[in-house]
Design a protein around this motif. Structure first.
Motif, short mmCIF file in Angstrom:
data_model
loop_
_atom_site.label_atom_id
_atom_site.label_comp_id
_atom_site.label_asym_id
_atom_site.label_seq_id
_atom_site.Cartn_x
_atom_site.Cartn_y
_atom_site.Cartn_z
N VAL A 175 26.65 40.67 55.15
CA VAL A 175 27.28 39.38 54.87
C VAL A 175 27.27 39.08 53.37
CG1 VAL A 175 25.21 37.92 55.20
CG2 VAL A 175 27.49 36.99 55.63
N TRP A 176 26.19 39.44 52.68
CA TRP A 176 26.15 39.13 51.25
C TRP A 176 26.94 40.13 50.42
CZ3 TRP A 176 25.82 34.59 49.75
CH2 TRP A 176 25.03 33.65 50.45
N ALA A 177 27.05 41.37 50.88
CA ALA A 177 27.96 42.30 50.20
C ALA A 177 29.39 41.81 50.34
CB ALA A 177 27.81 43.70 50.79
N TYR A 178 29.75 41.31 51.53
CA TYR A 178 31.09 40.76 51.72
C TYR A 178 31.34 39.58 50.79
CZ TYR A 178 35.02 38.13 53.35
OH TYR A 178 36.20 37.43 53.35
N LYS A 179 30.38 38.66 50.70
CA LYS A 179 30.58 37.48 49.84
C LYS A 179 30.73 37.89 48.38
CE LYS A 179 30.72 33.81 50.85
NZ LYS A 179 31.87 32.98 51.30
N ALA A 180 30.01 38.93 47.97
CA ALA A 180 30.15 39.42 46.60
C ALA A 180 31.57 39.96 46.37
CB ALA A 180 29.12 40.51 46.33
N ILE A 181 32.08 40.74 47.32
CA ILE A 181 33.43 41.29 47.20
C ILE A 181 34.47 40.17 47.18
CG2 ILE A 181 35.18 42.64 48.44
CD1 ILE A 181 32.75 44.31 49.54
N ASN A 182 34.32 39.21 48.08
CA ASN A 182 35.28 38.12 48.18
C ASN A 182 35.28 37.24 46.93
OD1 ASN A 182 35.80 35.08 49.74
ND2 ASN A 182 37.24 36.75 50.06
N THR A 183 34.10 37.03 46.36
CA THR A 183 34.00 36.25 45.12
C THR A 183 34.67 36.99 43.97
OG1 THR A 183 31.89 35.31 45.86
CG2 THR A 183 32.42 35.10 43.53
N ALA A 184 34.45 38.31 43.90
CA ALA A 184 35.09 39.10 42.86
C ALA A 184 36.61 39.05 42.99
CB ALA A 184 34.60 40.54 42.92
N ASP A 185 37.11 39.15 44.22
CA ASP A 185 38.56 39.09 44.43
C ASP A 185 39.13 37.74 43.98
OD1 ASP A 185 41.15 39.98 45.62
OD2 ASP A 185 40.75 38.30 46.97
N SER A 186 38.42 36.66 44.30
CA SER A 186 38.93 35.33 43.94
C SER A 186 38.94 35.11 42.44
CB SER A 186 38.10 34.24 44.62
OG SER A 186 36.79 34.18 44.09
N MET A 187 38.05 35.79 41.72
CA MET A 187 37.95 35.59 40.27
C MET A 187 38.82 36.55 39.46
SD MET A 187 33.90 34.79 39.69
CE MET A 187 34.12 34.59 37.91
N ILE A 188 38.88 37.81 39.88
CA ILE A 188 39.55 38.81 39.04
C ILE A 188 40.60 39.63 39.80
CG2 ILE A 188 37.60 39.02 37.45
CD1 ILE A 188 36.80 41.61 38.90
N GLY A 189 40.72 39.44 41.09
CA GLY A 189 41.64 40.26 41.87
C GLY A 189 43.07 39.75 41.82
N HIS A 190 43.60 39.56 40.63
CA HIS A 190 44.93 38.97 40.46
C HIS A 190 45.91 39.98 39.86
CE1 HIS A 190 42.77 35.34 41.33
NE2 HIS A 190 42.09 35.40 40.21
N ARG A 191 47.21 39.67 39.98
CA ARG A 191 48.25 40.57 39.50
C ARG A 191 48.61 40.34 38.03
NH1 ARG A 191 50.94 43.18 43.70
NH2 ARG A 191 50.42 42.42 45.79
N GLU A 192 48.16 39.24 37.45
CA GLU A 192 48.50 38.98 36.05
C GLU A 192 47.95 40.10 35.16
OE1 GLU A 192 48.58 35.06 38.14
OE2 GLU A 192 47.25 36.80 38.12
N ALA A 193 48.60 40.26 34.00
CA ALA A 193 48.29 41.39 33.11
C ALA A 193 46.81 41.47 32.76
CB ALA A 193 49.13 41.29 31.84
N ARG A 194 46.18 40.31 32.58
CA ARG A 194 44.77 40.32 32.16
C ARG A 194 43.87 40.99 33.19
NH1 ARG A 194 41.05 34.93 30.85
NH2 ARG A 194 39.02 35.99 30.95
N ARG A 196 45.05 42.83 36.15
CA ARG A 196 45.65 43.82 37.05
C ARG A 196 44.81 45.09 37.13
NH1 ARG A 196 50.61 44.20 34.97
NH2 ARG A 196 51.31 42.42 36.19
N ALA A 197 44.33 45.59 36.00
CA ALA A 197 43.53 46.81 36.01
C ALA A 197 42.08 46.52 36.37
CB ALA A 197 43.60 47.48 34.64
N PHE A 198 41.48 45.56 35.69
CA PHE A 198 40.05 45.29 35.88
C PHE A 198 39.75 44.78 37.30
CE2 PHE A 198 36.09 42.82 35.29
CZ PHE A 198 35.30 43.79 34.70
N GLY A 199 40.67 44.01 37.87
CA GLY A 199 40.44 43.45 39.19
C GLY A 199 40.98 44.28 40.34
N TRP A 200 41.55 45.44 40.04
CA TRP A 200 42.16 46.28 41.08
C TRP A 200 41.17 46.62 42.19
CZ3 TRP A 200 40.81 51.30 42.45
CH2 TRP A 200 41.67 51.93 43.35
N ALA A 201 39.98 47.09 41.82
CA ALA A 201 39.00 47.50 42.83
C ALA A 201 38.57 46.32 43.69
CB ALA A 201 37.78 48.14 42.16
#
Length: 312
Positions: A175-194, A196-201
């Motif tokens: 559950v906490w590994a999932y929350k870590a992944i989900n938090t990372a996606d919400s913060m950096i998992g975006h398509r904008e240029a800034r 796109r590469a860093f948040g891909w994973a």
């Protein structure tokens, strides 16, 4: 053992949420994840790095975060179960409780419908701005209502079903590994240029982690609000996300509404397809109906966890 732990954690969350007093004193574990992500992003996501280097460093950031969250969860769960005997599972449930957001989600959506019922559209816009990423300043009652309902449906997966799923499957580390992944996606998992590469994973891993929970969320919402099945199968793919369309389509069908459609982010209109074929003029009453469907779906999730515990 995971089944009674999940049921107890769901009960704690429904009864207490994450109290404001507790938040003021110790914050929330997700806040620690956010600080780690922000620090890594500031250090490693630099314009001077190549696209491939930034993608690799984003992957490293996610690996460090998941290792920290999952490893800490494993240590805590192992120690509690080893040293607290028959009461260890209750202690594990208490440590899983903050990862769930049943009560918090309900408490964030309800003020939107309350403000609309009072005829206070600016207050409703302010309330919905806390739970959505789109521009809310110019939304009318229909726009505010649709935004609240869409967020409720999508967050039912991210905040309730997915954490419960990973808790049932892998316990506290899951559950906490999932929350870590989900938090990372919400913060950096975006398509904008800034990002796109860093948040891909982060984005791709979050898609994978939500693959099964999103479909379970759609199923639970259809069972909780009959009428969603046809829209679920037809329109789940109309969302840019491979997962978010499932609970959103189920909610649209259950309420007889059209959701999604053209949306403004940062002043730019995005011509997104509609989900559902009902009314497009949602209002505060529809938010109340959505909250009732949501509450019934949460109860069904409780029944799943309780049934698994009983069967075991």
């Amino acid at each position: 053992m995971a089944e009674p732990i999940a049921l107890a954690a769901l009960a704690l969350d429904a009864a207490l949420g994450w109290p404001d007093g507790l938040y003021r004193r110790i914050g929330h574990p997700v806040g620690l994840f956010a600080r780690i992500i922000a620090r890594c992003e500031a250090l490693w996501n630099r314009p001077g790095h190549s696209f491939g280097t930034r993608r690799l460093l984003g992957l490293l950031t996610l690996a460090l975060l998941v290792t920290l969250a999952g490893g800490t969860g494993w240590i805590v769960q192992h120690q509690l179960l080893a040293h607290l005997g028959p009461w260890g599972w209750l202690a594990v449930a208490a440590f899983a409780w903050p990862a769930l957001a049943q009560r918090s989600l309900f408490d964030h959506v309800r003020p939107v419908t309350q403000a609309l019922a009072r005829g206070e559209l600016p207050a409703a816009r302010e309330a919905v701005s806390r739970i959505v990423g789109r521009d809310t300043a110019m939304l009318d009652e229909t726009g505010v209502s649709r935004a609240a309902i869409e967020s409720l449906a999508e967050s039912f997966c991210d905040g309730v079903v997915a954490p419960a799923f990973w808790l049932l499957l892998l316990g506290l580390p899951g559950v906490w590994a999932y929350k870590a992944i989900n938090t990372a996606d919400s913060m950096i998992g975006h398509r904008e240029a800034r990002w796109r590469a860093f948040g891909w994973a982060a984005a791709r891993t979050d898609d994978l982690a939500n693959l099964v929970p999103a479909r379970l969320s759609g199923l639970l919402l259809c069972l909780a609000g009959p009428g969603g099945w046809r829209i679920l199968w037809r329109d789940a793919g109309n969302h840019a996300s491979p997962n978010a369309g499932w609970p959103e389509a189920a909610m649209a069908g259950a309420l007889g509404l059209r959701l999604a459609g053209p949306i403004a982010y940062d002043g730019v209109m995005h011509d997104k397809p509609w989900i559902g074929d009902g009314r497009s003029d949602a209002d505060g009453g529809d938010i109340r109906r959505a909250l009732r469907v949501y509450a019934r779906a949460c109860l069904l999730l409780w029944l799943v966890a309780g049934g698994l515990a009983w069967a075991r």
